[in-house]
Design an enzyme around this catalytic site. Sequence first.
Site, PDB file in Angstrom:
ATOM      1  N   ASP A  15       0.831  -1.213   0.000  1.00  0.00           N
ATOM      2  CA  ASP A  15       0.000   0.000   0.000  1.00  0.00           C
ATOM      3  C   ASP A  15       0.864   1.262   0.000  1.00  0.00           C
ATOM      4  O   ASP A  15       1.968   1.272   0.552  1.00  0.00           O
ATOM      5  CB  ASP A  15      -0.922  -0.016   1.235  1.00  0.00           C
ATOM      6  CG  ASP A  15      -2.070   0.965   1.098  1.00  0.00           C
ATOM      7  OD1 ASP A  15      -2.421   1.314  -0.046  1.00  0.00           O
ATOM      8  OD2 ASP A  15      -2.615   1.389   2.133  1.00  0.00           O
ATOM      9  N   HIS A  32       2.030   3.207  -9.328  1.00  0.00           N
ATOM     10  CA  HIS A  32       1.842   1.757  -9.482  1.00  0.00           C
ATOM     11  C   HIS A  32       3.018   1.123 -10.232  1.00  0.00           C
ATOM     12  O   HIS A  32       3.432   0.013  -9.909  1.00  0.00           O
ATOM     13  CB  HIS A  32       0.514   1.471 -10.194  1.00  0.00           C
ATOM     14  CG  HIS A  32      -0.692   1.913  -9.396  1.00  0.00           C
ATOM     15  ND1 HIS A  32      -0.875   1.558  -8.073  1.00  0.00           N
ATOM     16  CD2 HIS A  32      -1.758   2.693  -9.726  1.00  0.00           C
ATOM     17  CE1 HIS A  32      -2.009   2.088  -7.633  1.00  0.00           C
ATOM     18  NE2 HIS A  32      -2.552   2.786  -8.611  1.00  0.00           N
ATOM     19  N   LEU A 126      10.662 -20.440  -4.724  1.00  0.00           N
ATOM     20  CA  LEU A 126       9.685 -19.542  -4.093  1.00  0.00           C
ATOM     21  C   LEU A 126       8.334 -19.700  -4.778  1.00  0.00           C
ATOM     22  O   LEU A 126       8.266 -19.693  -6.011  1.00  0.00           O
ATOM     23  CB  LEU A 126      10.154 -18.084  -4.242  1.00  0.00           C
ATOM     24  CG  LEU A 126       9.189 -17.015  -3.735  1.00  0.00           C
ATOM     25  CD1 LEU A 126       9.210 -16.950  -2.206  1.00  0.00           C
ATOM     26  CD2 LEU A 126       9.529 -15.640  -4.291  1.00  0.00           C
TER      27      LEU A 126
END
Length: 244
Positions: A15, A32, A126
Site C-alpha cells: 500500500d 503503481h 519460491l
Amino acid sequence: MEADALPAHVAIIMDGNNRWAQLHHRPRLAGHHAGADALRRVIRQAIVRGISTLSVFAFSSENWSRPRVEVDGLMRLFEKSLRDETAALVEHGVRIRIIGDRSAFSARLCEAMAVAEKATCRGDRLTLNVLANYGGRWHITAAAQQAAQLVRSGELEPSMISDEWLSQASPLADCPDVDLLIRTGGEQRISNFLLWQSAYAELIFSDVLWPDFDEIAFDGCLNTFVTRERRFGRTSEQIKAQIC
Ligand code: IPE
Ligand code: IPE
Ligand code: MG
C-alpha cells in the site's frame, strides 16, 4: 539471520503507491509502476532469505471502485508485468499463481495469467501468490458454498467440516499459514486480505510507502519478526522450556 527462525510464508499488503506518486508530483499510474519495481526487489530478497512462500495483494475486490483510468492502467500494468517478468521468474525458480475471482478480468489478461502460471509451474525456490480481485471473505464464502454443495449431494457429513477441511478447500491449501503479514503505507488494517490464513500471523505495519520498500526494509521486517515470541495460546514459560 538464522534460516529456521525466519517466516516460511510472508504476506504483503503493498500500500501507498498513490501517496508516493503525489509526493513526487507524478501521475497515479507512475506510483503503481514504481510499486511493480518494488515487488521485483522484494521477490529477489525473499529468495535470498530462503522464504518459501510470498503472497502479495495486487488488487482487492474493493479496488474496482477506483477511477476507471486507474483501474484500466492497473490491468494493463498487470498484463505487461506478467508477460515481461515470466522469463526472469523461471530463471530464479519462482512459481507464480494468481489467486482471486478471474471472471471480471479480460480474456487477454486471463491468458497472460495462464501462460505465466504454466511457464513457471516447476519453480521450486519460491511460490509467489499474487492476490488479484481477491477478498478474504470471498475466499471463505467459496469454501462454505463448496461444503454446502457436497453436503447436499451426500458426499460430506456436516460434522466433517472442520478447520482442516476448510483449509484444504482453499486455493492456498498447499501453503503454510501466513507467519508474517506486512502492510506498508502506514495504515493499520487488514482490508479483507488473507483473513483465514493470517489467523496467527505476526503483523508489521510499516510507514514506508510501497514504492520505497526495498531489501533493507524487507530485512528490517524479518529482523522484527525473529524477535517476536509466537505463543499460539501457550505461556512464555512453556515456550522457553520447549526451546531449552
Ligand atoms: C496500493 O496503493 C495499490 C493498490 C491498491 C492497487 P494505493 O493506490 O492504495 O496507494 P495509497 O494508499 O492511495 O497511497
Ligand atoms: C489494499 O489497499 C489493497 C491492495 C494493496 C491491493 P487499499 O489502499 O485498497 O486499502 P484500503 O481500502 O485503503 O483499506
Ligand atoms: Mg491504499
